[in-house]
Design an enzyme around this catalytic site. Structure first.
Site, mmCIF file in Angstrom:
data_model
loop_
_atom_site.group_PDB
_atom_site.id
_atom_site.type_symbol
_atom_site.label_atom_id
_atom_site.label_comp_id
_atom_site.label_asym_id
_atom_site.label_seq_id
_atom_site.Cartn_x
_atom_site.Cartn_y
_atom_site.Cartn_z
ATOM 1 N N LYS A 22 24.141 40.771 27.755
ATOM 2 C CA LYS A 22 25.033 41.933 27.655
ATOM 3 C C LYS A 22 26.133 41.862 28.722
ATOM 4 O O LYS A 22 27.308 42.009 28.419
ATOM 5 C CB LYS A 22 24.234 43.228 27.839
ATOM 6 C CG LYS A 22 25.129 44.450 27.978
ATOM 7 C CD LYS A 22 24.348 45.718 28.215
ATOM 8 C CE LYS A 22 24.006 45.972 29.655
ATOM 9 N NZ LYS A 22 25.048 46.640 30.440
ATOM 10 N N ASN A 23 25.740 41.646 29.962
ATOM 11 C CA ASN A 23 26.727 41.710 31.035
ATOM 12 C C ASN A 23 27.724 40.554 30.977
ATOM 13 O O ASN A 23 28.833 40.681 31.498
ATOM 14 C CB ASN A 23 26.039 41.772 32.405
ATOM 15 C CG ASN A 23 25.407 43.145 32.646
ATOM 16 O OD1 ASN A 23 25.621 44.083 31.870
ATOM 17 N ND2 ASN A 23 24.620 43.253 33.706
ATOM 18 N N ARG A 99 31.142 52.275 31.088
ATOM 19 C CA ARG A 99 31.762 51.889 32.354
ATOM 20 C C ARG A 99 32.486 50.551 32.296
ATOM 21 O O ARG A 99 33.503 50.349 32.948
ATOM 22 C CB ARG A 99 30.673 51.737 33.423
ATOM 23 C CG ARG A 99 30.297 52.941 34.167
ATOM 24 C CD ARG A 99 29.463 52.515 35.367
ATOM 25 N NE ARG A 99 30.283 51.794 36.328
ATOM 26 C CZ ARG A 99 31.090 52.373 37.185
ATOM 27 N NH1 ARG A 99 31.171 53.676 37.244
ATOM 28 N NH2 ARG A 99 31.821 51.647 38.011
ATOM 29 N N CYS A 123 27.931 57.816 37.807
ATOM 30 C CA CYS A 123 26.982 57.557 36.726
ATOM 31 C C CYS A 123 25.583 57.737 37.272
ATOM 32 O O CYS A 123 25.401 58.026 38.453
ATOM 33 C CB CYS A 123 27.172 56.166 36.152
ATOM 34 S SG CYS A 123 26.530 54.913 37.221
ATOM 35 N N ARG A 128 29.320 54.592 42.315
ATOM 36 C CA ARG A 128 30.025 53.457 41.689
ATOM 37 C C ARG A 128 31.549 53.552 41.721
ATOM 38 O O ARG A 128 32.210 53.723 40.697
ATOM 39 C CB ARG A 128 29.502 53.243 40.276
ATOM 40 C CG ARG A 128 28.040 52.855 40.298
ATOM 41 C CD ARG A 128 27.474 52.544 38.971
ATOM 42 N NE ARG A 128 27.643 51.146 38.595
ATOM 43 C CZ ARG A 128 27.140 50.626 37.482
ATOM 44 N NH1 ARG A 128 26.466 51.380 36.655
ATOM 45 N NH2 ARG A 128 27.299 49.365 37.210
ATOM 46 N N PRO A 129 32.135 53.405 42.901
ATOM 47 C CA PRO A 129 33.597 53.427 43.015
ATOM 48 C C PRO A 129 34.236 52.162 42.424
ATOM 49 O O PRO A 129 33.534 51.192 42.134
ATOM 50 C CB PRO A 129 33.825 53.466 44.528
ATOM 51 C CG PRO A 129 32.607 52.847 45.126
ATOM 52 C CD PRO A 129 31.464 53.137 44.191
ATOM 53 N N ILE A 130 35.559 52.187 42.240
ATOM 54 C CA ILE A 130 36.245 50.973 41.778
ATOM 55 C C ILE A 130 37.344 50.553 42.762
ATOM 56 O O ILE A 130 38.265 49.824 42.416
ATOM 57 C CB ILE A 130 36.833 51.126 40.355
ATOM 58 C CG1 ILE A 130 37.829 52.282 40.295
ATOM 59 C CG2 ILE A 130 35.751 51.278 39.299
ATOM 60 C CD1 ILE A 130 38.849 52.105 39.157
ATOM 61 N N ASP A 131 37.210 51.039 44.013
ATOM 62 C CA ASP A 131 38.244 50.735 45.002
ATOM 63 C C ASP A 131 38.465 49.232 45.186
ATOM 64 O O ASP A 131 39.598 48.779 45.363
ATOM 65 C CB ASP A 131 37.883 51.396 46.341
ATOM 66 C CG ASP A 131 36.508 50.991 46.852
ATOM 67 O OD1 ASP A 131 35.567 50.887 46.025
ATOM 68 O OD2 ASP A 131 36.348 50.749 48.060
ATOM 69 N N LEU A 132 37.409 48.455 45.093
ATOM 70 C CA LEU A 132 37.565 47.013 45.333
ATOM 71 C C LEU A 132 38.292 46.319 44.183
ATOM 72 O O LEU A 132 39.018 45.346 44.395
ATOM 73 C CB LEU A 132 36.199 46.353 45.563
ATOM 74 C CG LEU A 132 35.427 46.905 46.769
ATOM 75 C CD1 LEU A 132 34.054 46.264 46.874
ATOM 76 C CD2 LEU A 132 36.225 46.670 48.057
ATOM 77 N N ASP A 313 19.195 44.844 38.802
ATOM 78 C CA ASP A 313 18.878 45.110 37.397
ATOM 79 C C ASP A 313 17.435 44.752 37.028
ATOM 80 O O ASP A 313 17.020 44.982 35.892
ATOM 81 C CB ASP A 313 19.848 44.335 36.485
ATOM 82 C CG ASP A 313 21.148 45.093 36.257
ATOM 83 O OD1 ASP A 313 21.277 46.220 36.772
ATOM 84 O OD2 ASP A 313 22.029 44.557 35.568
ATOM 85 N N ILE A 335 21.636 47.835 46.665
ATOM 86 C CA ILE A 335 22.927 47.777 45.949
ATOM 87 C C ILE A 335 23.404 49.175 45.534
ATOM 88 O O ILE A 335 24.549 49.528 45.767
ATOM 89 C CB ILE A 335 22.833 46.879 44.689
ATOM 90 C CG1 ILE A 335 22.226 45.514 45.029
ATOM 91 C CG2 ILE A 335 24.206 46.735 44.019
ATOM 92 C CD1 ILE A 335 23.105 44.561 45.784
ATOM 93 N N ARG A 405 21.686 50.257 24.323
ATOM 94 C CA ARG A 405 22.864 49.714 24.989
ATOM 95 C C ARG A 405 22.607 48.298 25.496
ATOM 96 O O ARG A 405 23.551 47.536 25.691
ATOM 97 C CB ARG A 405 23.259 50.592 26.183
ATOM 98 C CG ARG A 405 23.915 51.902 25.803
ATOM 99 C CD ARG A 405 24.415 52.610 27.047
ATOM 100 N NE ARG A 405 24.926 51.642 27.991
ATOM 101 C CZ ARG A 405 24.591 51.568 29.274
ATOM 102 N NH1 ARG A 405 23.760 52.426 29.795
ATOM 103 N NH2 ARG A 405 25.096 50.647 30.050
#
Ligand code: UD1
Length: 427
Positions: A22-23, A99, A123, A128-132, A313, A335, A405
């Site tokens: 999936k990933n 996401r 979530c 879970r930021p997306i700054d990076l 995971d 994590i 999912r």
């Protein structure tokens, strides 16, 4: 809503086909946006998130066709073609449900010189930021604005210049976005402390097949020399190491003996070593990996870490397995800050788990008892399935959409190795 009902106590025995990852699929699909030629992906898992990503691509003007797919087959072949992009906007309604939609940011910016993507928000497993993601793109020359819940990114002159970025913490998604943005840059892009997950290797290999120039694949330094254009390709999605590891835990807790067909040991060493720590027999076979167990699992000490460390995971599934262990197991989640949501549900089945901040102590109990349980995220749901397979009596797992999912035809695969499991449709 559908429910999965398990009557526990059956030993799992036989062969389990492992689906495409999936990933990996969710980072390979957006690569189609990088070229006007077709990208054909083989071995795509049949999952709600993959379908959802297909719809997002359609909204951006990328056509998708699915070929050669009989309902009884695992895996599908999808050809995605973005001859011209008709939109560079990923709207809130799609991103909030999935996401991984954020992964169109890099490719749209690279191909069209601009992208507008909704912020995904929090979530179930944390902030879970997306700054990076944004900082890496800025380092390559992007201009970024945040307005009304959206990220608006643009490349001056229509194309990213290139540059260097060192990740302060390892991020899978940010590395993926940055790599996809970099492949069409004017100059060279360097990423340091990049994620090294096998899914990132899969992404880089696919991009190379499309004509990208990437050095250092599989290492923490990726050097990408931008090219003027990419072409189409046909690429096979790697096997799902997390799905394979999940079924391995199910085999151990039921004292079973399964072959994970298609799984690759070299991509999941930390999981295999954790299984050995628990006392399982793990060996390579001609077609996959065999995992067998007799007796109860021995206690394990596991701390999640970026690859090649023990995957976050896999944490929930090993925890479920440890609930019937012979002693006390120790887990540390490094994590995500909120990834023990399965614990209260496992407790309803009679587990003894003590969470203190980022650590959890699991004391093995004599037996688990089936119960109605409810899941909060994908891997948490799988931990409840694993516990249910070994519990006395009936377990009803609710909110099955989480499992849909990420696990292709879960109940079919488990039935085939002897589990007493069924899906009750809400009708
Ligand atoms: C991906 C996987 C997910 C897996 C995770 C960790 C997909 C679709 N998802 O998620 O299944 O659990 O890797 O292996 O492939 N962080 C920041 N800023 C950012 C990005 C991340 O601070 O911009 C932090 C996160 O909060 C987290 C850590 O970095 O603490 C790792 O997150 P990341 O590797 O980015 O996870 P995802 O890519 O979201």
């Amino acid at each position: 809503m559908d429910q999965i009902v398990i009557r526990g106590g059956q030993r799992l025995k036989g062969r389990i086909p492992i689906s495409g990852a999936k990933n990996a699929a969710l980072t390979l699909l957006p690569c189609a946006l990088l070229t006007d030629e077709p990208l054909t992906l083989r071995n795509l898992p049949r999952l709600a998130d993959v379908d959802g990503f297909g719809h997002l691509l359609n909204q951006l003007g990328c056509s998708t066709t699915i070929e050669g797919s009989r309902p009884e087959d695992f895996g599908r072949v999808m050809t995605a073609r973005a001859t011209t992009l008709t939109s560079t906007v990923a709207p809130y309604d799609i991103v909030r449900k999935m996401r991984a939609s954020i992964l169109v940011l890099g490719p749209l910016l690279a191909r069209a010189g601009e992208a507008t993507v909704s912020l995904p928000g929090g979530c179930a497993i944390g902030n879970r930021p997306i700054d990076l993601h944004l900082k890496a793109l800025e380092a390559f020359g992007a201009e970024i604005e945040l307005a009304s819940g959206y990220v608006k990114a643009s490349a001056p002159g229509g194309r990213l210049a290139g540059g260097k970025f060192t990740f302060p913490v390892v991020s899978v998604g940010a590395t993926e976005n940055a790599v996809m943005a970099a492949v069409l840059a004017k100059g060279m892009c360097v990423l340091e402390n990049a994620a090294r997950e096998p899914e990132i290797v899969d992404l880089c290999n696919c991009l190379v097949a499309m004509g990208a120039q990437i050095d250092g694949i599989g290492t923490e330094t990726l050097t990408i020399e931008g090219v003027d254009r990419l072409h189409g390709a046909t690429y096979r999605v790697m096997a799902d190491r997390i799905e394979a590891g999940s079924y391995a835990c199910a085999a151990v807790i039921t004292e079973g003996d399964v072959e994970l067909v298609g799984a690759k040991a070299s991509e999941m060493e930390a999981t295999l070593s954790a299984l050995r720590q628990a006392g399982a027999t793990v060996e390579d076979t001609r077609t996959g990996i065999r995992v067998a167990m007799s007796g109860r699992a021995e206690p394990v000490t596991l701390s999640t870490a970026p690859y090649p460390g023990f995957a976050t995971d896999m944490q929930a599934q090993f925890m479920a397995m440890a609930t019937l262990g012979t002693g006390a197991s120790l887990f540390t989640e490094t994590i995500f800050e909120n990834r023990y949501m399965h614990v209260p549900e496992l407790a309803r089945m009679g587990c003894d788990i003590d969470v203190r901040g980022r650590s959890a102590v699991v004391r093995g109990v004599d037996h688990l008892v089936g119960a109605p349980v409810m899941a909060t995220d994908l891997r948490a749901s799988m931990s409840l399935i694993i516990a249910g397979l070994a519990a006395k009596g009936e377990t009803q797992v609710n909110r099955v959409y989480h499992l849909d999912r990420g696990y292709e035809r879960l109940e079919e695969k488990l039935q085939a190795v002897g589990a007493d499991i069924e899906r009750i449709s809400a009708g």
